[in-house]
Design a protein around this motif. Structure first.
Motif, PDB file in Angstrom:
ATOM      1  N   PHE A  56       0.836  -1.185   0.000  1.00 54.26           N
ATOM      2  CA  PHE A  56       0.000   0.000   0.000  1.00 54.26           C
ATOM      3  C   PHE A  56       0.879   1.245   0.000  1.00 54.26           C
ATOM      4  O   PHE A  56       2.063   1.192   0.320  1.00 54.26           O
ATOM      5  CB  PHE A  56      -0.961   0.033   1.196  1.00 54.26           C
ATOM      6  CG  PHE A  56      -0.278   0.105   2.538  1.00 54.26           C
ATOM      7  CD1 PHE A  56      -0.091   1.319   3.184  1.00 54.26           C
ATOM      8  CD2 PHE A  56       0.165  -1.044   3.175  1.00 54.26           C
ATOM      9  CE1 PHE A  56       0.529   1.394   4.421  1.00 54.26           C
ATOM     10  CE2 PHE A  56       0.779  -0.991   4.414  1.00 54.26           C
ATOM     11  CZ  PHE A  56       0.964   0.235   5.040  1.00 54.26           C
ATOM     12  N   GLU A  57       0.251   2.354  -0.383  1.00 50.02           N
ATOM     13  CA  GLU A  57       0.932   3.652  -0.324  1.00 50.02           C
ATOM     14  C   GLU A  57       0.377   4.411   0.869  1.00 50.02           C
ATOM     15  O   GLU A  57      -0.839   4.546   1.024  1.00 50.02           O
ATOM     16  CB  GLU A  57       0.691   4.452  -1.604  1.00 50.02           C
ATOM     17  CG  GLU A  57       1.349   5.816  -1.585  1.00 50.02           C
ATOM     18  CD  GLU A  57       1.016   6.657  -2.810  1.00 50.02           C
ATOM     19  OE1 GLU A  57       1.678   7.691  -2.987  1.00 50.02           O
ATOM     20  OE2 GLU A  57       0.105   6.305  -3.570  1.00 50.02           O
ATOM     21  N   VAL A  59       0.119   8.018   2.618  1.00 46.12           N
ATOM     22  CA  VAL A  59       0.241   9.444   2.307  1.00 46.12           C
ATOM     23  C   VAL A  59      -0.116  10.224   3.566  1.00 46.12           C
ATOM     24  O   VAL A  59      -1.172  10.012   4.155  1.00 46.12           O
ATOM     25  CB  VAL A  59      -0.684   9.867   1.147  1.00 46.12           C
ATOM     26  CG1 VAL A  59      -0.534  11.356   0.847  1.00 46.12           C
ATOM     27  CG2 VAL A  59      -0.418   9.038  -0.096  1.00 46.12           C
ATOM     28  N   SER A 116       3.191  17.260   1.986  1.00 38.83           N
ATOM     29  CA  SER A 116       2.728  15.890   1.808  1.00 38.83           C
ATOM     30  C   SER A 116       3.929  14.964   1.716  1.00 38.83           C
ATOM     31  O   SER A 116       4.962  15.333   1.148  1.00 38.83           O
ATOM     32  CB  SER A 116       1.886  15.791   0.536  1.00 38.83           C
ATOM     33  OG  SER A 116       1.333  14.505   0.413  1.00 38.83           O
ATOM     34  N   SER A 118       4.729  10.703   0.912  1.00 42.28           N
ATOM     35  CA  SER A 118       4.166   9.399   0.546  1.00 42.28           C
ATOM     36  C   SER A 118       5.282   8.368   0.479  1.00 42.28           C
ATOM     37  O   SER A 118       6.429   8.690   0.135  1.00 42.28           O
ATOM     38  CB  SER A 118       3.407   9.470  -0.774  1.00 42.28           C
ATOM     39  OG  SER A 118       4.276   9.763  -1.835  1.00 42.28           O
ATOM     40  N   ASP A 120       5.780   3.807  -0.104  1.00 42.52           N
ATOM     41  CA  ASP A 120       5.202   2.485  -0.321  1.00 42.52           C
ATOM     42  C   ASP A 120       5.618   1.563   0.813  1.00 42.52           C
ATOM     43  O   ASP A 120       6.799   1.499   1.181  1.00 42.52           O
ATOM     44  CB  ASP A 120       5.669   1.906  -1.665  1.00 42.52           C
ATOM     45  CG  ASP A 120       5.110   2.673  -2.849  1.00 42.52           C
ATOM     46  OD1 ASP A 120       3.946   3.121  -2.773  1.00 42.52           O
ATOM     47  OD2 ASP A 120       5.832   2.838  -3.849  1.00 42.52           O
ATOM     48  N   GLN A 148      -4.403  14.685   7.467  1.00 38.13           N
ATOM     49  CA  GLN A 148      -5.017  13.520   6.839  1.00 38.13           C
ATOM     50  C   GLN A 148      -3.949  12.469   6.601  1.00 38.13           C
ATOM     51  O   GLN A 148      -2.855  12.781   6.125  1.00 38.13           O
ATOM     52  CB  GLN A 148      -5.668  13.919   5.522  1.00 38.13           C
ATOM     53  CG  GLN A 148      -6.447  12.824   4.875  1.00 38.13           C
ATOM     54  CD  GLN A 148      -7.141  13.305   3.619  1.00 38.13           C
ATOM     55  OE1 GLN A 148      -6.682  14.229   2.961  1.00 38.13           O
ATOM     56  NE2 GLN A 148      -8.240  12.673   3.284  1.00 38.13           N
ATOM     57  N   GLU A 150      -3.650   8.885   4.623  1.00 35.02           N
ATOM     58  CA  GLU A 150      -4.356   8.050   3.648  1.00 35.02           C
ATOM     59  C   GLU A 150      -3.600   6.752   3.420  1.00 35.02           C
ATOM     60  O   GLU A 150      -2.371   6.731   3.419  1.00 35.02           O
ATOM     61  CB  GLU A 150      -4.436   8.755   2.291  1.00 35.02           C
ATOM     62  CG  GLU A 150      -5.125  10.088   2.309  1.00 35.02           C
ATOM     63  CD  GLU A 150      -5.000  10.771   0.953  1.00 35.02           C
ATOM     64  OE1 GLU A 150      -5.717  10.336   0.010  1.00 35.02           O
ATOM     65  OE2 GLU A 150      -4.195  11.700   0.840  1.00 35.02           O
ATOM     66  N   ILE A 151      -4.360   5.688   3.222  1.00 38.80           N
ATOM     67  CA  ILE A 151      -3.793   4.416   2.787  1.00 38.80           C
ATOM     68  C   ILE A 151      -4.425   4.118   1.439  1.00 38.80           C
ATOM     69  O   ILE A 151      -5.647   4.025   1.320  1.00 38.80           O
ATOM     70  CB  ILE A 151      -4.084   3.286   3.786  1.00 38.80           C
ATOM     71  CG1 ILE A 151      -3.310   3.555   5.074  1.00 38.80           C
ATOM     72  CG2 ILE A 151      -3.715   1.932   3.195  1.00 38.80           C
ATOM     73  CD1 ILE A 151      -3.479   2.508   6.137  1.00 38.80           C
ATOM     74  N   LYS A 152      -3.583   4.028   0.417  1.00 41.41           N
ATOM     75  CA  LYS A 152      -4.084   3.804  -0.956  1.00 41.41           C
ATOM     76  C   LYS A 152      -3.639   2.434  -1.442  1.00 41.41           C
ATOM     77  O   LYS A 152      -2.572   1.978  -1.178  1.00 41.41           O
ATOM     78  CB  LYS A 152      -3.533   4.859  -1.906  1.00 41.41           C
ATOM     79  CG  LYS A 152      -3.994   6.250  -1.579  1.00 41.41           C
ATOM     80  CD  LYS A 152      -3.397   7.197  -2.591  1.00 41.41           C
ATOM     81  CE  LYS A 152      -3.846   8.616  -2.356  1.00 41.41           C
ATOM     82  NZ  LYS A 152      -3.359   9.510  -3.375  1.00 41.41           N
TER      83      LYS A 152
END
Length: 152
Positions: A56-57, A59, A116, A118, A120, A148, A150-152
């Motif tokens: 997952f990424e 962020v 931001s 990010s 992996d 925030q 985030e898990i992408k």
């Protein structure tokens, strides 16, 4: 707090603590701008993971303001519950990932700026796992806010 009380007295220490900018804001961010013991204080963020997550990424979105060029940032670890002969124990695994606030900010701009980061990562589809971030601001001046994750 005890060190602050010893150095400036009870009343001044309480005033410093009361007006310190640390905690959640009205727009959902977590603001961290400690007014004493900056190099020793930090905050933690935790994100639960589950067995349906492999690669997952991650962020992390935030705001910086007035940072100096000293160290301060977030280190990222993964905690996992492991069975140990009938008992479960939590183990922390460093990911070797993280960031310095000054690396993701424009150092020539001391006003508020959105940042931001990010990266992996991999949960290996394991259950009972938590992603943890240990974060601090720069040593002398400046505030950081996380808004925030985030898990992408």
């Amino acid at each position: 707090m005890n060190n602050l009380i010893a150095s400036v007295g009870d009343i001044q220490a309480l005033k410093t603590k009361a007006f310190e900018k640390v905690g959640s804001t009205e727009n959902g961010y977590f603001l961290f701008d400690p007014q004493f013991s900056r190099s020793a204080r930090y905050f933690n963020c935790s994100v639960p993971l589950n067995e349906s997550i492999g690669n997952f990424e991650l962020v992390i979105n935030g705001i910086t303001e007035g940072l100096n060029s000293s160290n301060g940032g977030c280190s990222i670890s993964r905690m996992r519950k492991v069975s140990d002969g009938g008992q479960s124990k939590w183990f922390r695994y460093g990911t070797g990932k993280g960031f310095d606030w000054i690396d993701i900010s424009n150092q020539s701009n001391s006003s508020k700026q959105f940042v931001s980061y990010s990266v992996d990562l991999n949960n290996n589809f394991e259950s009972d796992a938590i992603l943890t971030m240990k974060c601090r601001t720069t040593w002398q001046t400046g505030s950081v806010s996380i808004g925030q994750i985030e898990i992408k």
